[in-house]
Design a protein around this motif. Sequence first.
Motif, PDB file in Angstrom:
ATOM      1  N   GLU A   6       0.784  -1.271  -0.116  1.00 54.87           N
ATOM      2  CA  GLU A   6      -0.060   0.077   0.116  1.00 54.87           C
ATOM      3  C   GLU A   6       1.055   1.268   0.007  1.00 54.87           C
ATOM      4  O   GLU A   6       2.103   1.223   0.353  1.00 54.87           O
ATOM      5  N   SER A   7       0.187   2.498  -0.599  1.00 59.59           N
ATOM      6  CA  SER A   7       1.022   3.484  -0.525  1.00 59.59           C
ATOM      7  C   SER A   7      -0.154   4.610  -0.682  1.00 59.59           C
ATOM      8  O   SER A   7      -1.320   4.372  -0.964  1.00 59.59           O
ATOM      9  N   LEU A  20      -5.317   6.105  -2.061  1.00 59.23           N
ATOM     10  CA  LEU A  20      -4.535   4.977  -1.654  1.00 59.23           C
ATOM     11  C   LEU A  20      -4.284   4.136  -2.832  1.00 59.23           C
ATOM     12  O   LEU A  20      -5.259   3.902  -3.700  1.00 59.23           O
ATOM     13  N   THR A 113      -1.020   1.487   5.593  1.00 59.31           N
ATOM     14  CA  THR A 113      -0.712   2.555   5.331  1.00 59.31           C
ATOM     15  C   THR A 113      -1.697   3.512   6.320  1.00 59.31           C
ATOM     16  O   THR A 113      -3.002   3.459   6.424  1.00 59.31           O
TER      17      THR A 113
END
Length: 119
Positions: A6-7, A20, A113
């Motif tokens: 995830e980011s 996201l 995240t």
Amino acid sequence: QVQLVESGGGLVQAGGSLRLSCAASGRTFDTILVGWFRQAPGKEREFVAGFTWPDGVTNYADSVKGRFTISRDNAKNTVYLQMNNLRPEDTAVYYCASKSRGRATYDAWGQGTQVTVSS
């Protein structure tokens, strides 16, 4: 074996937006479905958004309907969660997870995240 990363998390004011991303490797979207979950401090992890099997229709938790949108880019093997009109109660660690098509249980998870919404 699926790996999910995830980011896109961060700090945003109430009313703001974040997007996201969840990049999947190891398997492609023709064999898995990816969804989003979140866990706030002191609370259990809850479903946020995902795709249904077999038609791929999107579904959402009632608390985010009309504000969050899940989408996917099959060419990039990436799923997105566009979050608009964020509220302080959306503050949580957000996780993407995958399950094999036709299965009920998500069995691979990203590291999460952090999303923090200030009032």
